[in-house]
Enzyme design. Structure first.
Site, mmCIF file in Angstrom:
data_model
loop_
_atom_site.group_PDB
_atom_site.id
_atom_site.type_symbol
_atom_site.label_atom_id
_atom_site.label_comp_id
_atom_site.label_asym_id
_atom_site.label_seq_id
_atom_site.Cartn_x
_atom_site.Cartn_y
_atom_site.Cartn_z
ATOM 1 N N ASN A 11 0.876 -1.176 0.000
ATOM 2 C CA ASN A 11 0.000 0.000 0.000
ATOM 3 C C ASN A 11 0.907 1.218 0.000
ATOM 4 O O ASN A 11 1.362 1.667 1.046
ATOM 5 C CB ASN A 11 -0.915 -0.010 1.228
ATOM 6 C CG ASN A 11 -1.859 1.175 1.267
ATOM 7 O OD1 ASN A 11 -1.776 2.095 0.447
ATOM 8 N ND2 ASN A 11 -2.761 1.176 2.232
ATOM 9 N N ARG A 93 -2.640 -2.023 -3.523
ATOM 10 C CA ARG A 93 -3.806 -1.163 -3.372
ATOM 11 C C ARG A 93 -3.656 0.005 -4.340
ATOM 12 O O ARG A 93 -2.650 0.710 -4.331
ATOM 13 C CB ARG A 93 -3.900 -0.624 -1.942
ATOM 14 C CG ARG A 93 -5.074 0.340 -1.764
ATOM 15 C CD ARG A 93 -4.942 1.128 -0.489
ATOM 16 N NE ARG A 93 -6.060 2.059 -0.334
ATOM 17 C CZ ARG A 93 -5.937 3.278 0.167
ATOM 18 N NH1 ARG A 93 -4.767 3.740 0.554
ATOM 19 N NH2 ARG A 93 -6.999 4.054 0.276
ATOM 20 N N HIS A 182 -12.643 3.424 -0.260
ATOM 21 C CA HIS A 182 -12.615 2.454 0.842
ATOM 22 C C HIS A 182 -13.339 1.164 0.446
ATOM 23 O O HIS A 182 -13.771 0.398 1.311
ATOM 24 C CB HIS A 182 -13.281 3.005 2.118
ATOM 25 C CG HIS A 182 -12.587 4.175 2.725
ATOM 26 N ND1 HIS A 182 -13.270 5.193 3.373
ATOM 27 C CD2 HIS A 182 -11.282 4.518 2.795
ATOM 28 C CE1 HIS A 182 -12.413 6.095 3.807
ATOM 29 N NE2 HIS A 182 -11.191 5.714 3.470
ATOM 30 N N ARG A 243 -11.192 16.419 6.440
ATOM 31 C CA ARG A 243 -12.006 16.747 5.269
ATOM 32 C C ARG A 243 -13.403 17.173 5.708
ATOM 33 O O ARG A 243 -13.971 16.635 6.654
ATOM 34 C CB ARG A 243 -12.112 15.541 4.326
ATOM 35 C CG ARG A 243 -10.784 15.065 3.785
ATOM 36 C CD ARG A 243 -10.974 13.848 2.892
ATOM 37 N NE ARG A 243 -9.711 13.167 2.670
ATOM 38 C CZ ARG A 243 -9.556 11.845 2.652
ATOM 39 N NH1 ARG A 243 -10.598 11.055 2.856
ATOM 40 N NH2 ARG A 243 -8.370 11.306 2.442
ATOM 41 N N GLU A 386 -8.157 -4.792 5.256
ATOM 42 C CA GLU A 386 -8.004 -4.513 3.829
ATOM 43 C C GLU A 386 -6.860 -5.299 3.219
ATOM 44 O O GLU A 386 -6.937 -5.727 2.060
ATOM 45 C CB GLU A 386 -7.797 -3.011 3.621
ATOM 46 C CG GLU A 386 -9.012 -2.179 3.991
ATOM 47 C CD GLU A 386 -8.735 -0.691 4.001
ATOM 48 O OE1 GLU A 386 -9.005 -0.044 2.964
ATOM 49 O OE2 GLU A 386 -8.257 -0.176 5.022
#
Length: 403
Positions: A11, A93, A182, A243, A386
């Protein structure tokens, strides 16, 4: 152990590379680690072999290539080198796959060129993902490299939900639509929830709340994503660590015309200086909760805004799905912040959603049910994985290709 059962999951972020070596025979993790501060003078690599103490090395990583070479050295020192015959694939990823990549994909020059073409849609993420792919291919050109896309799970969102109500020609020309992110986590957690409940995923309707520094919600009907909160970029949707989440697009014009901010300054404001951080100066939910409990008004407001947005999406996704069997919390905040889970579900008895305070207060790294006995909807906490999801998808693809 039979040969050919291990997948190295990479990743690559803008200034870091996370990695895990996963054995698909038994799910064990022979090694894991993180190379961080790439391009900075104080680079660090933390490497943890399975069952052994972690090792830390400090060195300058001028680029991702240097960081991955250091990772390869650490793996080799444990007899887990990239030349091992037990390694069958590298799973990467990749954040944005656009509309083309909706499944795990063997990486070719053509695929890499397409991922590069999508950089304008994910300028902070795809370039780093590409760097990781290029370096890994250089280190083991004979090894299958598999891209697993964050956007892929959301490719099933119906067109009427994926479209923004703007001029279609303009939207199509500039690839503007809801993609969602996601997705690897949402897929893993929705299926793990079905296992937890002893149900077939095909008969289960689930709302997944992935709450980390970045946060997103999804509505999953029968194992298929039908709605998600993030959009063209990861900015839309829930209140996040830094965010803003949902915001009137007119705010951008106002800040430019009246406030005199440039487009780049507004971009930085909404992505890096908003959310919890913008409201109270902290983007760590643990600090927000501590300050709020001590009577800090700004932190209390940030917490209330965060939970209010969560509840709006819970209600909206109940309407989208029609019937909800489970609401599941995951990721750093979702798995660990009991007050967030309790506040998000309080007062939703009319929707069949209620949390048992004692079950909710239990800290555990295991999947668990936290709903009250009278709750028609199961409320659960399911830790996301993940890396395992990426490894499973990469391994399955490679095994299928071999056949």
């Amino acid at each position: 152990m039979s040969a050919g059962t291990r997948v190295l999951v990479l990743n690559a972020g803008s200034s870091s590379v996370k990695y895990q070596l996963i054995d698909m025979l038994d799910g064990s993790r022979p090694a894991a680690g993180l190379a961080e501060r790439i391009g900075e003078p104080d680079g660090r690599l933390v490497h943890t072999p399975d069952g052994k103490e972690r090792r830390e090395r400090r060195q300058v990583f001028p680029d991702h290539a240097a960081a991955l070479r250091a990772v390869a050295e650490e793996l080799d020192a444990d007899g887990l080198g990239l030349d091992s015959p037990e390694l069958v694939a590298v799973g990467h990823r990749v954040v944005h796959g656009g509309r083309r990549f909706t499944e795990p994909t063997l990486i070719t020059d053509e695929v890499l060129a397409e991922v590069r073409r999508l950089v304008p849609l994910a300028p902070l993420h795809n370039p780093a993902n590409i760097s990781g792919i290029e370096v890994a291919r250089g280190l083991r050109p004979d090894l299958p490299q598999v891209a697993v896309f964050d956007t892929a799970f959301h490719a099933t969102v119906p067109e009427y939900a994926a479209r923004y109500a703007i001029d279609r020609a303009v939207a199509d020309e500039h690839l503007v639509r809801r993609y969602g992110f996601h997705g690897t986590s949402h897929r893993y957690v929705s299926q793990a929830t079905a296992r937890l409940l002893g149900r077939d995923p095909a008969e289960l309707n689930v709302i997944v709340l992935h709450l980390g520094n970045g946060a997103s919600a999804s509505a999953v009907a029968g194992g298929v994503c039908v709605e998600t909160s993030m959009g063209l970029t990861p900015l839309e949707g829930l209140v996040m660590g830094t965010r803003s989440g949902d915001i009137d697009a007119g705010v951008v014009f106002h800040l430019h015309r009246v406030g005199g901010l440039t487009v780049d300054e507004i971009d930085a404001l909404l992505n890096r200086r908003s959310g919890l951080l913008g409201l109270c100066g902290d983007n760590d939910m643990r600090e927000v909760l501590r300050r709020s409990q001590e009577g800090d008004a700004a932190a209390a407001l940030a917490f209330d805004a965060y939970v209010h947005r969560l509840r709006k999406y819970l209600g909206a996704y109940c309407a989208v799905l029609g019937r909800v069997d489970a609401v599941v919390f995951t990721a750093g905040v979702g798995e660990n912040a009991a007050p967030v889970r309790e506040a998000a579900c309080t007062g939703l008895d009319a929707l069949g959603i209620a949390v048992d305070p004692e079950l909710n207060a239990v800290r555990s790294g295991e999947p668990r049910i936290i709903s009250a006995a009278h709750s028609r909807v199961a409320v659960a906490v399911v830790p996301t994985d993940e890396e395992l999801e990426i490894a499973q998808q990469a391994f399955t693809l490679v095994q299928t290709a071999v056949r």
